[in-house]
Design a protein around this motif. Structure first.
Motif, PDB file in Angstrom:
ATOM      1  N   ALA A 182       0.883  -1.355  -0.218  1.00 38.42           N
ATOM      2  CA  ALA A 182      -0.124  -0.031  -0.159  1.00 38.42           C
ATOM      3  C   ALA A 182       0.905   1.359   0.096  1.00 38.42           C
ATOM      4  CB  ALA A 182      -0.930  -0.114   1.115  1.00 38.42           C
ATOM      5  N   ALA A 183       0.750   2.198  -1.074  1.00 43.59           N
ATOM      6  CA  ALA A 183       1.684   3.142  -1.015  1.00 43.59           C
ATOM      7  C   ALA A 183       1.022   4.294  -1.862  1.00 43.59           C
ATOM      8  CB  ALA A 183       2.958   2.836  -1.780  1.00 43.59           C
ATOM      9  N   GLY A 184       0.981   5.340  -1.403  1.00 41.32           N
ATOM     10  CA  GLY A 184       0.507   6.552  -2.029  1.00 41.32           C
ATOM     11  C   GLY A 184       1.717   7.557  -2.839  1.00 41.32           C
ATOM     12  N   MET A 185       1.672   8.874  -2.717  1.00 37.90           N
ATOM     13  CA  MET A 185       2.536   9.725  -3.417  1.00 37.90           C
ATOM     14  C   MET A 185       2.954   9.272  -4.770  1.00 37.90           C
ATOM     15  SD  MET A 185       2.695  12.094  -1.166  1.00 37.90           S
ATOM     16  CE  MET A 185       4.094  12.988  -1.706  1.00 37.90           C
ATOM     17  N   GLU A 186       4.176   8.884  -4.976  1.00 37.77           N
ATOM     18  CA  GLU A 186       4.644   8.401  -6.288  1.00 37.77           C
ATOM     19  C   GLU A 186       4.523   6.850  -6.472  1.00 37.77           C
ATOM     20  OE1 GLU A 186       8.240   7.387  -4.366  1.00 37.77           O
ATOM     21  OE2 GLU A 186       6.613   8.349  -3.890  1.00 37.77           O
ATOM     22  N   GLY A 187       4.153   6.197  -5.409  1.00 31.80           N
ATOM     23  CA  GLY A 187       3.884   4.727  -5.358  1.00 31.80           C
ATOM     24  C   GLY A 187       4.827   3.838  -5.859  1.00 31.80           C
ATOM     25  N   ALA A 188       6.152   4.195  -5.696  1.00 37.12           N
ATOM     26  CA  ALA A 188       7.342   3.378  -6.095  1.00 37.12           C
ATOM     27  C   ALA A 188       7.702   2.025  -5.333  1.00 37.12           C
ATOM     28  CB  ALA A 188       8.669   4.331  -6.102  1.00 37.12           C
ATOM     29  N   VAL A 201       2.944  -9.794  -6.151  1.00 41.62           N
ATOM     30  CA  VAL A 201       2.812  -8.696  -5.345  1.00 41.62           C
ATOM     31  C   VAL A 201       1.413  -7.899  -5.974  1.00 41.62           C
ATOM     32  CG1 VAL A 201       3.851  -6.583  -4.926  1.00 41.62           C
ATOM     33  CG2 VAL A 201       5.219  -8.464  -5.177  1.00 41.62           C
ATOM     34  N   ILE A 202       0.656  -7.784  -4.989  1.00 40.92           N
ATOM     35  CA  ILE A 202      -0.440  -6.975  -5.235  1.00 40.92           C
ATOM     36  C   ILE A 202      -0.279  -5.347  -4.718  1.00 40.92           C
ATOM     37  CG2 ILE A 202      -2.921  -6.439  -5.029  1.00 40.92           C
ATOM     38  CD1 ILE A 202      -1.426  -9.930  -4.502  1.00 40.92           C
ATOM     39  N   GLY A 203      -0.270  -4.488  -5.771  1.00 37.23           N
ATOM     40  CA  GLY A 203      -0.120  -3.032  -5.095  1.00 37.23           C
ATOM     41  C   GLY A 203      -1.459  -2.304  -4.981  1.00 37.23           C
ATOM     42  N   VAL A 204      -1.485  -1.490  -4.066  1.00 40.71           N
ATOM     43  CA  VAL A 204      -2.530  -0.715  -3.649  1.00 40.71           C
ATOM     44  C   VAL A 204      -2.289   0.634  -3.750  1.00 40.71           C
ATOM     45  CG1 VAL A 204      -4.753  -0.478  -2.116  1.00 40.71           C
ATOM     46  CG2 VAL A 204      -3.411  -2.542  -2.102  1.00 40.71           C
ATOM     47  N   PRO A 205      -2.443   1.544  -4.846  1.00 42.84           N
ATOM     48  CA  PRO A 205      -2.449   2.920  -4.627  1.00 42.84           C
ATOM     49  C   PRO A 205      -3.313   3.440  -3.825  1.00 42.84           C
ATOM     50  CG  PRO A 205      -3.465   2.270  -6.881  1.00 42.84           C
ATOM     51  CD  PRO A 205      -3.069   0.975  -5.971  1.00 42.84           C
ATOM     52  N   THR A 206      -2.728   4.339  -2.702  1.00 43.15           N
ATOM     53  CA  THR A 206      -3.636   5.128  -2.009  1.00 43.15           C
ATOM     54  C   THR A 206      -3.712   6.384  -2.027  1.00 43.15           C
ATOM     55  OG1 THR A 206      -1.832   5.720  -0.326  1.00 43.15           O
ATOM     56  CG2 THR A 206      -2.737   3.502  -0.131  1.00 43.15           C
ATOM     57  N   SER A 207      -4.742   6.829  -1.723  1.00 43.21           N
ATOM     58  CA  SER A 207      -5.168   8.469  -2.072  1.00 43.21           C
ATOM     59  C   SER A 207      -4.401   9.518  -1.118  1.00 43.21           C
ATOM     60  CB  SER A 207      -6.697   8.708  -1.988  1.00 43.21           C
ATOM     61  OG  SER A 207      -7.129   8.298  -0.640  1.00 43.21           O
ATOM     62  N   VAL A 208      -3.015   9.040  -0.757  1.00 41.68           N
ATOM     63  CA  VAL A 208      -2.169   9.973  -0.422  1.00 41.68           C
ATOM     64  C   VAL A 208      -1.402  10.827  -1.130  1.00 41.68           C
ATOM     65  CG1 VAL A 208      -0.286   9.913   1.485  1.00 41.68           C
ATOM     66  CG2 VAL A 208      -2.194   8.397   1.551  1.00 41.68           C
ATOM     67  N   GLY A 213      -0.365  14.784  -8.929  1.00 36.64           N
ATOM     68  CA  GLY A 213      -0.596  13.393  -9.051  1.00 36.64           C
ATOM     69  C   GLY A 213      -1.274  13.351  -7.646  1.00 36.64           C
ATOM     70  N   GLU A 214      -2.342  14.101  -7.260  1.00 39.61           N
ATOM     71  CA  GLU A 214      -3.080  14.266  -5.948  1.00 39.61           C
ATOM     72  C   GLU A 214      -4.029  13.113  -6.106  1.00 39.61           C
ATOM     73  OE1 GLU A 214      -5.373  17.670  -5.242  1.00 39.61           O
ATOM     74  OE2 GLU A 214      -6.389  17.561  -7.036  1.00 39.61           O
ATOM     75  N   LYS A 215      -4.540  12.610  -4.737  1.00 38.41           N
ATOM     76  CA  LYS A 215      -5.471  11.508  -4.589  1.00 38.41           C
ATOM     77  C   LYS A 215      -5.175  10.283  -5.026  1.00 38.41           C
ATOM     78  CE  LYS A 215      -8.966  15.359  -3.939  1.00 38.41           C
ATOM     79  NZ  LYS A 215     -10.207  15.800  -4.561  1.00 38.41           N
ATOM     80  N   GLY A 216      -4.098   9.988  -5.113  1.00 39.75           N
ATOM     81  CA  GLY A 216      -3.609   8.642  -5.527  1.00 39.75           C
ATOM     82  C   GLY A 216      -3.500   8.470  -7.074  1.00 39.75           C
ATOM     83  N   THR A 217      -3.724   9.510  -7.869  1.00 44.03           N
ATOM     84  CA  THR A 217      -3.593   9.321  -9.417  1.00 44.03           C
ATOM     85  C   THR A 217      -2.183   8.844  -9.788  1.00 44.03           C
ATOM     86  OG1 THR A 217      -3.381  11.526  -9.546  1.00 44.03           O
ATOM     87  CG2 THR A 217      -5.499  10.503  -9.859  1.00 44.03           C
ATOM     88  N   ALA A 218      -1.197   9.521  -9.244  1.00 45.71           N
ATOM     89  CA  ALA A 218       0.236   9.107  -9.535  1.00 45.71           C
ATOM     90  C   ALA A 218       0.722   7.917  -9.106  1.00 45.71           C
ATOM     91  CB  ALA A 218       1.205  10.425  -8.801  1.00 45.71           C
ATOM     92  N   MET A 223       2.242   2.528 -10.824  1.00 44.54           N
ATOM     93  CA  MET A 223       1.921   0.874 -10.514  1.00 44.54           C
ATOM     94  C   MET A 223       1.769   0.248 -11.684  1.00 44.54           C
ATOM     95  SD  MET A 223       0.591   0.605  -6.514  1.00 44.54           S
ATOM     96  CE  MET A 223       1.115   1.316  -5.207  1.00 44.54           C
ATOM     97  N   LEU A 224       0.410   0.917 -12.576  1.00 48.76           N
ATOM     98  CA  LEU A 224       0.221   0.369 -13.697  1.00 48.76           C
ATOM     99  C   LEU A 224       1.415   0.380 -14.722  1.00 48.76           C
ATOM    100  CD1 LEU A 224      -3.471   1.979 -14.032  1.00 48.76           C
ATOM    101  CD2 LEU A 224      -2.851  -0.416 -13.501  1.00 48.76           C
ATOM    102  N   GLN A 225       2.116   1.315 -14.753  1.00 52.99           N
ATOM    103  CA  GLN A 225       3.124   1.668 -15.876  1.00 52.99           C
ATOM    104  C   GLN A 225       4.404   0.984 -15.317  1.00 52.99           C
ATOM    105  OE1 GLN A 225       2.140   3.070 -18.215  1.00 52.99           O
ATOM    106  NE2 GLN A 225       3.792   3.864 -19.387  1.00 52.99           N
ATOM    107  N   SER A 226       4.678   0.123 -14.253  1.00 48.05           N
ATOM    108  CA  SER A 226       5.804  -0.330 -13.519  1.00 48.05           C
ATOM    109  C   SER A 226       6.125  -1.382 -14.720  1.00 48.05           C
ATOM    110  CB  SER A 226       5.392  -1.233 -12.311  1.00 48.05           C
ATOM    111  OG  SER A 226       6.590  -2.057 -11.776  1.00 48.05           O
TER     112      SER A 226
END
Length: 260
Positions: A182-188, A201-208, A213-218, A223-226
């Protein structure tokens, strides 16, 4: 075929037990007045229990649904209870002698009648920061509802990579079958974990996050572009979905382990 026809066909030997079991699973919908239709047999059918999404439900409706599910099943996850209703739901659960598991920084709870055996697989759960803990805890409660054992480590993101590596070593030593990140900001963090460990591994982008790239969009985009293969991604803040798929993976691997 209706229920009576299924049972009569089984009695006369016209269908097999496995066929009857499959047909009966289609009759496991419970209707509650004009409020909801509950999939009581979901855990038996596909290994994932019914989950109540409480955010848009009135308190009285929520209580009726909880009661109906726990009349037929041992446990239920109630996700995202409205803050104004949270204490009331806890009191209602105690009055009905339901056992309660709560999570940190979340109003999602796991209600159960008998102890849930942790005889499934092992799931590792890691968060980038403390702001991601509530979503990770949703995932943990979902995993525990599916009989998994969770190894959790929070606030171990790449802002201090030295915090991350010992946790991955622990995951390997404890033989986790899947990992939720679970990761927000840049989700790296999800890409880092996926590149270092030999399980799904299951990535959960969080709205942090804030700004462009606010609210989890970045985090979602990253994660999708990894380019780290072996990483799957659920929607922003979908801890429940991450817990379900991680548990399915881990429980399947645990079954395989028992066969050999």
């Amino acid at each position: 075929m209706d229920l009576e026809q299924i049972l009569k066909s089984l009695q006369k030997g016209k269908i097999s037990v496995s066929k009857a079991e499959k047909l009966l699973s289609l009759h496991s919908i419970e209707k509650i007045e004009n409020i909801a239709q509950i999939d009581i047999g979901r855990k038996n059918r596909k290994g994932i229990p019914e989950v109540i999404f409480a955010e848009r439900k009135q308190l009285l409706e929520l209580k009726k649904i909880i009661k109906k599910i726990l009349l037929k099943n041992n446990n239920v996850v109630v996700s995202r209870i409205r803050k104004k209703d949270f204490e009331n739901v806890l009191k209602f659960s105690k009055r009905n002698k339901y056992k309660i598991k709560k999570g940190k920084n979340t109003t999602t709870i796991l209600l159960y009648k008998k102890i849930i055996q942790k005889n499934g697989g092992n799931v590792g759960i890691i968060t980038a920061g403390t702001s991601d803990i509530g979503i990770a805890e949703e995932a943990r409660l979902m995993c525990e509802s599916m009989n998994c054992n969770c190894i959790c480590s929070y606030d171990a993101g790449i802002a201090g990579l030295h915090r991350t590596l010992p946790i991955l070593k622990e995951f390997i030593e404890k033989e986790v079958d899947s990992v939720i990140v679970a990761a927000g900001m840049e989700g790296a963090l999800a890409s880092i974990v996926s590149s270092m460990i030999n399980v799904p591994v299951i990535g959960v982008p969080t709205s942090v996050g804030y700004g462009y790239g606010e609210k989890g969009t970045a985090a979602l985009a990253a994660m999708l572009q990894s380019c780290s293969l072996g990483l799957s991604v659920v929607n922003i803040d979908n801890g429940i979905g991450a817990g379900a798929i991680a548990s399915k993976i881990s429980n399947q691997k645990n079954k395989s382990r028992k066969w050999y």
